[in-house]
Design an enzyme around this catalytic site. Structure first.
Site, short mmCIF file in Angstrom:
data_model
loop_
_atom_site.label_atom_id
_atom_site.label_comp_id
_atom_site.label_asym_id
_atom_site.label_seq_id
_atom_site.Cartn_x
_atom_site.Cartn_y
_atom_site.Cartn_z
N ARG A 1 0.59 -1.18 0.08
CA ARG A 1 0.08 0.16 -0.04
C ARG A 1 0.83 1.30 0.09
NH1 ARG A 1 -2.47 -0.38 5.83
NH2 ARG A 1 -3.06 -2.08 5.54
N GLU B 1 11.56 -3.48 7.42
CA GLU B 1 10.38 -3.80 7.93
C GLU B 1 9.53 -4.63 7.12
OE1 GLU B 1 7.72 -1.00 9.86
OE2 GLU B 1 9.27 -0.27 11.06
N1 PXP Z 1 8.68 0.95 14.03
C1 PXP Z 1 7.84 0.01 13.55
C2 PXP Z 1 8.11 -1.43 13.80
C3 PXP Z 1 6.56 0.52 12.67
O1 PXP Z 1 5.94 -0.58 12.08
C4 PXP Z 1 6.51 1.70 12.41
C5 PXP Z 1 5.54 2.11 11.63
O2 PXP Z 1 5.63 1.62 10.30
C6 PXP Z 1 7.42 2.58 13.16
C7 PXP Z 1 8.50 2.29 13.88
C8 PXP Z 1 6.99 4.25 12.83
O3 PXP Z 1 5.72 4.66 13.59
P1 PXP Z 1 5.39 6.02 13.02
O4 PXP Z 1 5.16 6.08 11.50
O5 PXP Z 1 4.10 6.06 13.51
O6 PXP Z 1 6.18 6.91 13.39
#
Ligand code: PXP
Length: 248
Positions: free
Chosen positions: A53, A74
């Site tokens: 997405r 990730e």
């Molecule tokens: N860490 C992980 C493991 C995540 O999945 C995410 C979101 O993709 C983030 C950090 C970052 O989160 P945000 O975008 O809310 O700052």
């Protein structure tokens, strides 16, 4: 990426969200990643979701090519993602839970429930030289399980703490903060490197950055949003300043 300085990983997923809203090539997440790098990001984080997405396979190819700082890739613990990670061998792989219907990564991974499968799943990634990080809630059983499966890093989910802050549920926020504090120390005592992230903003970053065991914060949505108002470089500089202040 060494020493005791708290690292900032900038997550660029939502540059891709804006790009994909129109289906073209603009704005380019790679350009944002390079800018973040120049602004002092210690790493770039990108989540290749199963439904693609936001970040695409081509974005990951491009990031591997252009970045000078490490990529924290990730992904969900699926066969497809394992193949992609083994092809690229990014510096770090962060295993996250993924449900198609969710808006974002809502909870931590249930490591304890899937210990055996995950141990086998991460072994080849570690053999390929990737640092394997597991995204989990501040929960003792999950941390112990992450340790047993051989992860080197855990990333603590700060979403509940940030949501409680945003919704002014301050007692709950403080309880969340306390368990994040305790679980950072516990994970560190097991020899795990501790990272944290999800939902962090200028208002919520400092108490987390102050935990001495936390070595890296991964921040995306807020920074990309703030870049609209003050520009990417000043947005990152301000986050860096707050992190340094909290750490001092
Ligand atoms: N860490 C992980 C493991 C995540 O999945 C995410 C979101 O993709 C983030 C950090 C970052 O989160 P945000 O975008 O809310 O700052």
């Amino acid at each position: 990426m060494s020493g005791n300085k708290l690292r900032l990983g900038v997550n660029i997923d939502h540059v891709a969200t804006v790009r994909n809203a129109r289906g073209g090539a603009y704005p380019d997440p790679l350009r944002a990643a390079k800018l973040a790098e120049e602004a002092g990001a210690d790493g770039i984080t990108a989540h290749l979701r199963e439904d693609r997405r936001h970040i695409s396979d081509a974005d990951i190819d491009g990031l591997m090519e252009v970045l000078s700082v490490p990529l924290n890739f990730e992904m969900a613990a699926t066969e497809e993602m394992q193949k992609i990670a083994l092809r690229h061998k990014p510096h770090a792989v962060c295993i996250v839970p993924e449900k198609r219907e969710e808006r974002t990564t809502e909870g931590g991974l249930e490591v304890a429930r899937e210990e055996n499968r995950l141990a086998h799943y991460i072994a080849p990634l570690r053999e390929a030289g990737c640092r394997v990080s597991i995204f989990i809630a501040a929960d003792r059983a999950q941390i112990e399980a992450a340790h047993r499966i051989g992860a080197e890093v855990i990333e603590l989910h700060t979403g509940a703490y940030c949501d409680a802050h945003a919704e002014e549920r301050f007692e709950e926020r403080d309880r969340e903060l306390e368990s994040l504090r305790e679980m950072s120390a516990f994970a560190n005592s097991l020899g795990l490197e501790v990272h944290a992230g999800h939902g962090l903003s200028y208002e919520t970053v400092k108490p987390i950055a102050a935990f001495p065991e936390v070595m890296e914060l991964n921040i995306g949505h807020f920074l990309i949003g703030e870049a609209i108002f003050r520009g990417m470089t000043p947005a990152i500089h301000e986050m860096r300043r707050l992190m340094d202040e909290a750490r001092a």
